[in-house]
Design a protein around this motif. Structure first.
Motif, PDB file in Angstrom:
ATOM      1  N   THR A  38      11.254 -11.092  -0.183  1.00  0.00           N
ATOM      2  CA  THR A  38      10.026 -11.009   0.593  1.00  0.00           C
ATOM      3  C   THR A  38       9.997 -12.159   1.598  1.00  0.00           C
ATOM      4  O   THR A  38      10.872 -13.031   1.565  1.00  0.00           O
ATOM      5  N   TRP A  42       5.650 -11.216   6.012  1.00  0.00           N
ATOM      6  CA  TRP A  42       5.294  -9.917   5.448  1.00  0.00           C
ATOM      7  C   TRP A  42       4.027 -10.054   4.606  1.00  0.00           C
ATOM      8  O   TRP A  42       3.093  -9.253   4.725  1.00  0.00           O
ATOM      9  N   ARG A  46       0.601  -8.113   5.542  1.00  0.00           N
ATOM     10  CA  ARG A  46       0.235  -6.937   4.749  1.00  0.00           C
ATOM     11  C   ARG A  46      -0.849  -7.212   3.715  1.00  0.00           C
ATOM     12  O   ARG A  46      -1.531  -6.298   3.274  1.00  0.00           O
ATOM     13  N   CYS A 122     -10.646  -5.394 -12.426  1.00  0.00           N
ATOM     14  CA  CYS A 122     -11.136  -6.227 -11.319  1.00  0.00           C
ATOM     15  C   CYS A 122     -12.609  -5.989 -11.013  1.00  0.00           C
ATOM     16  O   CYS A 122     -13.212  -6.729 -10.232  1.00  0.00           O
ATOM     17  N   ARG A 161       8.257  -7.629  -6.360  1.00  0.00           N
ATOM     18  CA  ARG A 161       7.601  -7.996  -5.094  1.00  0.00           C
ATOM     19  C   ARG A 161       6.369  -7.156  -4.784  1.00  0.00           C
ATOM     20  O   ARG A 161       5.608  -7.489  -3.887  1.00  0.00           O
ATOM     21  N   ILE A 165       3.457 -10.944  -5.568  1.00  0.00           N
ATOM     22  CA  ILE A 165       2.954 -11.609  -4.360  1.00  0.00           C
ATOM     23  C   ILE A 165       1.437 -11.588  -4.288  1.00  0.00           C
ATOM     24  O   ILE A 165       0.829 -12.327  -3.525  1.00  0.00           O
ATOM     25  N   GLN A 209       1.536  -0.748 -10.132  1.00  0.00           N
ATOM     26  CA  GLN A 209       0.521  -0.107  -9.291  1.00  0.00           C
ATOM     27  C   GLN A 209       1.191   0.740  -8.211  1.00  0.00           C
ATOM     28  O   GLN A 209       2.251   0.411  -7.708  1.00  0.00           O
ATOM     29  N   GLY A 211       0.843   1.025  -4.941  1.00  0.00           N
ATOM     30  CA  GLY A 211       0.177   0.206  -3.929  1.00  0.00           C
ATOM     31  C   GLY A 211      -0.527   0.996  -2.839  1.00  0.00           C
ATOM     32  O   GLY A 211      -1.718   0.783  -2.570  1.00  0.00           O
ATOM     33  N   GLN A 212       0.189   1.942  -2.245  1.00  0.00           N
ATOM     34  CA  GLN A 212      -0.394   2.682  -1.108  1.00  0.00           C
ATOM     35  C   GLN A 212      -1.578   3.544  -1.538  1.00  0.00           C
ATOM     36  O   GLN A 212      -2.571   3.650  -0.819  1.00  0.00           O
ATOM     37  N   HIS A 246     -14.330  -7.595  -4.090  1.00  0.00           N
ATOM     38  CA  HIS A 246     -13.195  -8.090  -4.877  1.00  0.00           C
ATOM     39  C   HIS A 246     -12.057  -8.431  -3.911  1.00  0.00           C
ATOM     40  O   HIS A 246     -11.759  -7.666  -2.985  1.00  0.00           O
ATOM     41  N   ALA A 248      -8.832  -8.162  -3.286  1.00  0.00           N
ATOM     42  CA  ALA A 248      -7.620  -7.432  -3.680  1.00  0.00           C
ATOM     43  C   ALA A 248      -6.522  -7.580  -2.640  1.00  0.00           C
ATOM     44  O   ALA A 248      -5.340  -7.743  -2.958  1.00  0.00           O
ATOM     45  N   ASN A 249      -6.927  -7.493  -1.377  1.00  0.00           N
ATOM     46  CA  ASN A 249      -6.006  -7.517  -0.232  1.00  0.00           C
ATOM     47  C   ASN A 249      -6.920  -7.748   0.970  1.00  0.00           C
ATOM     48  O   ASN A 249      -7.959  -7.075   1.092  1.00  0.00           O
ATOM     49  N   ARG A 251      -6.712  -6.912   3.942  1.00  0.00           N
ATOM     50  CA  ARG A 251      -6.897  -5.711   4.776  1.00  0.00           C
ATOM     51  C   ARG A 251      -7.917  -4.766   4.139  1.00  0.00           C
ATOM     52  O   ARG A 251      -8.645  -4.065   4.840  1.00  0.00           O
TER      53      ARG A 251
HETATM   54  C1  LIG Z   1       1.051  -3.451  -2.509  1.00  0.00           C
HETATM   55  C2  LIG Z   1       0.806  -3.518  -0.993  1.00  0.00           C
HETATM   56  C3  LIG Z   1       0.638  -4.958  -0.571  1.00  0.00           C
HETATM   57  C4  LIG Z   1       2.038  -2.950  -0.302  1.00  0.00           C
HETATM   58  O1  LIG Z   1       1.808  -2.983   1.103  1.00  0.00           O
HETATM   59  P1  LIG Z   1       2.103  -1.684   1.991  1.00  0.00           P
HETATM   60  O2  LIG Z   1       1.697  -2.054   3.347  1.00  0.00           O
HETATM   61  O3  LIG Z   1       1.417  -0.523   1.351  1.00  0.00           O
HETATM   62  O4  LIG Z   1       3.650  -1.611   1.867  1.00  0.00           O
HETATM   63  P2  LIG Z   1       4.553  -0.354   1.427  1.00  0.00           P
HETATM   64  O5  LIG Z   1       4.557  -0.208  -0.056  1.00  0.00           O
HETATM   65  O6  LIG Z   1       4.151   0.822   2.276  1.00  0.00           O
HETATM   66  O7  LIG Z   1       5.956  -0.845   1.916  1.00  0.00           O
HETATM   67  C5  LIG Z   1       6.250  -1.016   3.276  1.00  0.00           C
HETATM   68  C6  LIG Z   1       7.641  -1.604   3.407  1.00  0.00           C
HETATM   69  O8  LIG Z   1       7.598  -2.976   2.972  1.00  0.00           O
HETATM   70  C7  LIG Z   1       8.510  -3.174   1.905  1.00  0.00           C
HETATM   71  N1  LIG Z   1       7.892  -4.121   0.984  1.00  0.00           N
HETATM   72  C8  LIG Z   1       7.091  -3.864  -0.070  1.00  0.00           C
HETATM   73  N2  LIG Z   1       6.700  -5.013  -0.649  1.00  0.00           N
HETATM   74  C9  LIG Z   1       7.274  -6.007   0.066  1.00  0.00           C
HETATM   75  C10 LIG Z   1       7.244  -7.405  -0.038  1.00  0.00           C
HETATM   76  N3  LIG Z   1       6.553  -8.043  -1.002  1.00  0.00           N
HETATM   77  N4  LIG Z   1       7.936  -8.108   0.860  1.00  0.00           N
HETATM   78  C11 LIG Z   1       8.637  -7.521   1.840  1.00  0.00           C
HETATM   79  N5  LIG Z   1       8.700  -6.189   1.975  1.00  0.00           N
HETATM   80  C12 LIG Z   1       8.031  -5.438   1.097  1.00  0.00           C
HETATM   81  C13 LIG Z   1       8.714  -1.800   1.305  1.00  0.00           C
HETATM   82  O9  LIG Z   1       9.940  -1.702   0.624  1.00  0.00           O
HETATM   83  C14 LIG Z   1       8.677  -0.934   2.521  1.00  0.00           C
HETATM   84  O10 LIG Z   1       9.910  -1.008   3.196  1.00  0.00           O
HETATM   85  P3  LIG Z   1      10.517   0.274   3.947  1.00  0.00           P
HETATM   86  O11 LIG Z   1       9.515   0.623   5.003  1.00  0.00           O
HETATM   87  O12 LIG Z   1      11.821  -0.231   4.472  1.00  0.00           O
HETATM   88  O13 LIG Z   1      10.642   1.318   2.898  1.00  0.00           O
HETATM   89  C15 LIG Z   1      -0.430  -2.674  -0.568  1.00  0.00           C
HETATM   90  O14 LIG Z   1      -0.165  -1.325  -0.734  1.00  0.00           O
HETATM   91  C16 LIG Z   1      -1.669  -3.039  -1.325  1.00  0.00           C
HETATM   92  O15 LIG Z   1      -2.158  -4.142  -1.248  1.00  0.00           O
HETATM   93  N6  LIG Z   1      -2.214  -2.058  -2.060  1.00  0.00           N
HETATM   94  C17 LIG Z   1      -3.415  -2.300  -2.822  1.00  0.00           C
HETATM   95  C18 LIG Z   1      -3.044  -2.993  -4.068  1.00  0.00           C
HETATM   96  C19 LIG Z   1      -4.220  -3.604  -4.736  1.00  0.00           C
HETATM   97  O16 LIG Z   1      -5.179  -3.942  -4.108  1.00  0.00           O
HETATM   98  N7  LIG Z   1      -4.095  -3.748  -6.039  1.00  0.00           N
HETATM   99  C20 LIG Z   1      -5.091  -4.378  -6.803  1.00  0.00           C
HETATM  100  C21 LIG Z   1      -6.251  -3.510  -7.003  1.00  0.00           C
HETATM  101  S1  LIG Z   1      -7.443  -4.439  -7.822  1.00  0.00           S
END
Ligand SMILES: CC(C)(COP(=O)(O)OP(=O)(O)OC[C@H]1O[C@@H](n2cnc3c(N)ncnc32)[C@H](O)[C@@H]1OP(=O)(O)O)[C@@H](O)C(=O)NCCC(=O)NCCS
Length: 324
Positions: A38, A42, A46, A122, A161, A165, A209, A211-212, A246, A248-249, A251
């Motif tokens: 990571t 990123w 994100r 959460c 990852r 993170i 999870q 994530g998306q 909360h 969480a992220n 964004r």
């Molecule tokens: C988990 C989360 C951060 C992932 O972010 P995202 O923007 O959805 O990322 P994606 O899973 O679509 O992955 C996008 C790309 O980044 C890559 N990637 C994923 N995690 C990565 C990381 N930590 N570092 C670098 N790259 C990463 C993926 O492999 C993917 O690569 P590709 O396009 O080559 O396939 C995001 O989905 C999220 O925050 N979801 C909500 C989770 C949450 O809130 N949980 C708690 C609820 S209480």
């Protein structure tokens, strides 16, 4: 036939004091990039996190709960004997027996407390706050200490990852007691149990999870629930001084704020962004954000504050409170 006597509670409730604590060890995105694939860029783009805190091996959620709970009592100007109930929101305990609440109450000095753990992931703090407010209003408790405390690093794969993170360790707390004017609005809560597979403990060991999917659910379903909490309190979006979702992220937080502004929330509404330096600390994130923001002078006593928790279950809960 005998008639049972009912307890008489308070007309209204409010948060009397808040407190929080974080472990000492700061973990940067750079640190994480040394153990997984990571980058700092990123994670910032994100998720919005710059750094987070990880607890030491010998530092437990119970230890953090004692510190946060004691601080909330001190902030309220109360002593342990002024409180008779402790609710501890937690979803990361590795040892459910005994619960955390009983020993935490005892260590704080609240003897013979009614004490129980509550798991709504959460959303746990907002669930606990709703229960605490109702206990005081019904007369079951004179004052209730609600704590959210989590050692997420116990249940997160340190090299995954998609989770490592995001999650971090902390505790936050609030004391709930009687008030002349309402300071805690009705809780609006619920679950989407059909979506349980979006966040769960894989093999009973580490959090998994989708994530998306979680991201999509949070950015589309949570703002309408926050609006329902406002309506339940008889307020309009324009009445909100502070929004604490909360953490969480970043964004997700920004998407919820944007939806509320489309419905009339003000541009100068202060929006919590504690995740940037704290990470996602599950049930601790909302009280800790409130504590940090008040200490930084970003929010003030008397501010109309909209809380909205959401997470595994999937579970959600929100209410309007007046900042203590
Ligand atoms: C988990 C989360 C951060 C992932 O972010 P995202 O923007 O959805 O990322 P994606 O899973 O679509 O992955 C996008 C790309 O980044 C890559 N990637 C994923 N995690 C990565 C990381 N930590 N570092 C670098 N790259 C990463 C993926 O492999 C993917 O690569 P590709 O396009 O080559 O396939 C995001 O989905 C999220 O925050 N979801 C909500 C989770 C949450 O809130 N949980 C708690 C609820 S209480």
């Amino acid at each position: 036939m005998s008639t049972l006597r009912l307890a008489r509670g308070a007309q209204a409730t409010r948060i009397l004091g808040i407190g929080s604590t974080q472990p000492e060890q700061v973990v940067t995105n750079e640190d994480l990039s040394k153990v997984m694939d990571t980058t700092d860029q990123w994670i910032r783009e994100r998720v919005g996190i710059i750094e987070r805190r990880f607890a030491a091996k010998d530092e437990s959620a119970e230890d953090m709960a004692v510190v946060a709970g004691s601080k909330a009592l001190a902030d309220a100007g109360l002593s342990p004997s002024d409180v008779d109930t402790v609710i501890l929101a937690n979803c990361t305990s590795l040892t459910p027996i005994p619960n955390y609440a009983a020993p935490v109450a005892d260590r704080i000095g609240i003897k013979r407390a009614g004490a129980f753990d509550l798991n709504a992931a959460c959303a746990g703090f907002c669930y606990g706050l709703g229960v605490a407010s109702d206990l005081v209003r019904c007369g079951s408790s004179k004052r209730t200490l609600v704590i959210g405390s989590e050692k997420l690093t116990d249940v997160v794969d340190p090299v995954d990852r998609s989770t490592a993170i995001i999650f971090a360790d902390a505790a936050g707390a609030a004391v709930v007691g009687p008030a002349e004017e309402p300071g805690i609005g009705p809780v609006v809560w619920g679950t989407a149990g059909d979506l349980v597979d979006m966040i769960y403990m894989r093999d009973g060991k580490y959090i998994f999870q989708e994530g998306q999917s979680v991201f999509r659910w949070a950015t589309t379903q949570i703002a309408p629930i926050a609006l329902r909490a406002l309506e339940a309190a008889g307020l309009q979006p324009s009445d909100v001084d502070v929004l604490i979702p909360h953490q969480a992220n970043l964004r997700i937080v920004e998407a919820i704020a944007k939806r509320l502004r489309k419905q009339g929330a003000r541009d100068d509404m202060v929006v919590a962004d504690d995740i940037v330096y704290s990470g996602n600390t599950s049930s601790a994130s909302i009280p800790m954000a409130m504590d940090h923001m008040r200490a930084a002078g970003r929010i003030h006593s008397g501010d109309v504050t909209l809380l909205i928790g959401f997470g595994a279950g999937l579970s959600y809960a929100g209410q309007v409170v007046i900042c203590p």
